[in-house]
Design a protein around this motif. Structure first.
Motif, short mmCIF file in Angstrom:
data_model
loop_
_atom_site.label_atom_id
_atom_site.label_comp_id
_atom_site.label_asym_id
_atom_site.label_seq_id
_atom_site.Cartn_x
_atom_site.Cartn_y
_atom_site.Cartn_z
N UNK A 1 0.86 -1.20 0.00
CA UNK A 1 0.00 0.00 0.00
C UNK A 1 0.89 1.24 0.00
N UNK A 2 0.88 2.00 -1.06
CA UNK A 2 1.79 3.14 -1.17
C UNK A 2 1.18 4.40 -0.55
N UNK A 3 2.07 5.31 -0.17
CA UNK A 3 1.64 6.58 0.41
C UNK A 3 0.84 7.38 -0.61
N UNK A 4 1.24 7.31 -1.86
CA UNK A 4 0.54 8.07 -2.91
C UNK A 4 -0.91 7.63 -3.05
N UNK A 9 -6.74 9.03 -1.76
CA UNK A 9 -8.05 8.85 -1.11
C UNK A 9 -8.36 10.00 -0.16
N UNK A 10 -7.32 10.56 0.48
CA UNK A 10 -7.52 11.75 1.29
C UNK A 10 -7.98 12.91 0.40
N UNK A 11 -7.35 13.03 -0.76
CA UNK A 11 -7.74 14.07 -1.72
C UNK A 11 -9.17 13.86 -2.20
N UNK A 12 -9.56 12.61 -2.37
CA UNK A 12 -10.94 12.31 -2.75
C UNK A 12 -11.90 12.82 -1.68
N UNK A 150 -9.36 0.78 5.37
CA UNK A 150 -8.26 1.74 5.40
C UNK A 150 -8.52 2.88 4.42
N UNK A 151 -8.91 2.53 3.20
CA UNK A 151 -9.18 3.56 2.20
C UNK A 151 -10.37 4.42 2.60
N UNK A 152 -11.38 3.80 3.21
CA UNK A 152 -12.53 4.57 3.69
C UNK A 152 -12.10 5.56 4.76
N UNK A 153 -11.17 5.12 5.61
CA UNK A 153 -10.66 6.01 6.66
C UNK A 153 -9.92 7.20 6.07
N UNK A 154 -9.20 6.98 4.98
CA UNK A 154 -8.49 8.07 4.31
C UNK A 154 -9.48 9.10 3.75
N UNK A 155 -10.59 8.61 3.19
CA UNK A 155 -11.63 9.51 2.70
C UNK A 155 -12.17 10.36 3.85
#
Length: 210
Positions: A1-4, A9-12, A150-155
């Motif tokens: 899982x890369x930082x980019x 997903x944070x940007x999303x 994890x991706x949901x958390x980034x959103x």
């Protein structure tokens, strides 16, 4: 899982929160009138509602939101909340001055404003179903289901950053505005909320009788 990927997903999340809408109008209004924490709490209420939508999509319970009766209720109740808040904002515009109001709205009221606006908004529902649902499907297809949380958390982090940014922005710019400008911002925020409310109510009525 890369930082980019995580940053994307944070940007999303930031992108999902940024469009001008009822909640951002309410954030602006509460921030101008009452300060940072009141604007932030409006966003916090909205984020809790967003979290519920994300959970519903995640659990596959979205078909409940497709029931016509539920949609009519959301349109009409959401319209009522927006119209009420918009009128309240405009009526209270003359009380806005360069000193923060002593008769502040309670934090609970601001929280409930953000929460109810989002949880009753069919536009928010459709937005989350369309965007978040497609993101989940794409992520599951490419990376499996193990990393969805994890991706949901980034959103969600993206949503939180936007909330802090808007609250800070209204507080910062308030120091450089005069009373007349503050009053006009409050009126325009109220008109924006009123416009969204009328649109919601119209959609609810046409859905009910159509």
């Amino acid at each position: 899982m890369s930082v980019s990927i995580l940053l994307s997903y944070i940007l999303l999340g930031l992108t999902l929160a940024a469009p001008i809408g009822p909640v951002n109008s309410a954030r602006l209004d509460k921030g101008i009138k009452n300060g940072f924490w009141h604007a932030w709490v409006v966003g916090a209420g909205s984020m809790i509602a967003d979290g519920i939508f994300m959970l519903l999509v995640y659990l596959g319970l979205v078909q409940f939101l497709g029931i016509p009766g539920v949609q009519v209720f959301l349109w009409l109740f959401g319209g009522f909340v927006l119209i009420y808040t918009g009128i309240e904002s405009m009526l209270g515009a003359n009380s806005v001055d360069l000193e923060y109001s002593r008769n502040k709205d309670s934090l609970l009221k601001c929280f409930l404003t953000g929460f109810i606006m989002s949880i009753t908004s069919p536009l928010s529902i459709l937005f989350w179903l369309g965007i978040y649902g497609s993101v989940l499907a794409k992520t599951a297809q490419e990376n499996g289901t193990g990393e969805l949380l994890i991706y949901s958390s980034m959103i969600f982090i993206g949503l939180t950053l936007w909330d802090i940014f808007v609250a800070a922005l209204t507080t910062f710019f308030r120091k450089y505005l005069n009373s007349i400008v503050l009053i006009w911002i409050s009126i325009l925020s109220g008109l924006s909320l009123l416009g969204f409310g009328v649109y919601f109510a119209y959609q609810g009525i046409t859905t009910l009788f159509g």
